[in-house]
Design a protein around this motif. Sequence first.
Motif: not given
Length: 655
Positions: A417-426
């Motif tokens: 989840h660090n990639w989705f949504p923490m980096i890519v902020g959906t």
Amino acid sequence: MKMKNQFPKGKLFLSLFFMLTAFTSYVANAQGLDNNQQDFSEFMDRSGNRYRSASGIPGPDYWQNEADYKIKATLNDTQHTLTGEITINYTNNSPDALPFIWLYLEQNRFTENSRGNLTTPIEGNRYNGDIDGGYEITNLQAKTGRNTSTKHIITDTRMQVWFKEPIKANGGTATVSMNFTYKIPVKGMDRMGRLDVEDGTIYAMAQWYPRTAVYDDIEGWNVEPYLGAGEFYLEYGDFDYEITAPYNHIVVGSGRLENPREVMSETMRNRMEKAKESNETVHIIKPEEINDASLKAKQSGTLTWHFTMNNSRDIAFASSKAFIWDAAKIDLPSGKKALAQSVYPKESAGSHAWSRSTEYSKHSIENYSNKWYEYPYPVATNVAADIGGMEYPGLNFCSWKSTGAGLWGVTDHEFGHNWFPMIVGTNERRYAWMDEGFNSFINYYSTLEFGEYPARLNKTRNMTDWFNSETREGIDTYPDVTNLRNLGMTAYRKPAIGLLLLREYILGHERFDNAFKSYIKTWAYKHPQPKDFFNHMENVGGENLSWFFKNWFYGTGNIDLAIEGVRQNEDKTGFIITIANKGGVPMPVKMKVTHRDNSIENITLPVEIWQRGDTWSYLLKTEVLPISIEIDPDKILPDVNYSNDTWPSNSFYKN
């Protein structure tokens, strides 16, 4: 009486033409030759503007606002309260002057009359929570320039803060400060809370401070209440926060610990330095040292742990005197290093349990960094708590009872989840599939690469009972409305399968990976919408995928490809294979043909064969009848009726 022709010759011709066209269309439909253009048409407005390009990238005037936080909080482990003071520096990059801002007060979910509590079924569900909590807010001040306002309205889990003068557009700033306190819930909706173990209480602290809602170019203010299944949508900014806890507590938090000399003994610091250079797990506090006073920086009172976290959408922390603490280094593709660490009680220790947590964490972060986008944070922390699994930037809460494959799975998922949504902020509260589904997809490849535990996402045909269920719902169903029995499919597995189909069946690895990695890089620390994802995948992948996005992500249709028959053509130069699309989702057709000499021929027919109807004939050029024909030989498709995917028909050989 003979009627005079009232039509000029040109108009009479056109009238006859349209009548003939309509009749031809009627006959074609009657023969089952339906035009399937509705399956291939656009299903939403995906045109671009100055803010969001039609190519799926931010437009030249894209903007988003920023919220920077300074927080000082004190944890009281006798009264189980958190008390703090917060200052939010808000920057308005929008083209609109803002007379007010909205904040989330999500601890107000834990009150008897909260919307979330009142919409929870009597029998309860995963999102049960305590009802004796909630914020007490004091000393609120909202400043723009030299003007200060105290006007605010609290409604359930949201607070509207008004300014005497609006925040100016295009870079105007404001400051909001307040004091807050609340009772820390035991049951925090499976996202935060308290757990009592033999050596003390574990405090898993999330949604623990007033947080700024997002103002964007799509909805304006995003102010959906905090109910249950819907998660979060937050602005990015820099955090500087201090947690004051009892002297014998270990505190771990999102971001970098700035004052280790003040809160860690020399022994602990030396072990930490060793861990930062070690591929193997190093104990900072060993199981037998949990109550060893000699390891503590102080022998009484409190300690203040100071953390910073830059360009993040959120922070979380954990505190306890019951923690075992271990760590190891993370190697990143750029050559940088980060730290994997775990804290857990002795009840969770063991070679098949949390003693492997840091190993799992290290592998997970390294895998995602190498495959998709480099991990940006200095630390990745896994915390054992009474929480099934919940993610925050750089820090997870996972079940203290998890072991083996279960612990690997939840650790890998929450770090993903660090990639989705923490980096890519959906926007998780509206589009759960854009973080849970995308994350479940990358989890599959991470588990494959780890190699110790089974990865099952590709076993799509094991899920056909749900796909055939009359109570199934679409991926696009609002999370707080979705039947909880469907949420695992609509938010997690079905969108993950959708990406799997794109990579393994439709686009192939190279085109998909180029597009997906570009999407992450392009929208890192920004707020993409569904159409941005769709547009970006099409533009970089080089394929019009409206037929797939429309039917898979915004519908409840299924895949059912079938072989209807095989017959020899008239001049006996080959065999005509008749195939059918019996489901609601068109797909390319991959067939494996086995010839009599046991040679294999692989055939791929493009999805466009279904544009004009639901049956198609393909001429296989061979003078000898093949032994067998099979659709989707790799069993990638979740075909709901795979009994019609293969041929031969035994009767053919009898004739």
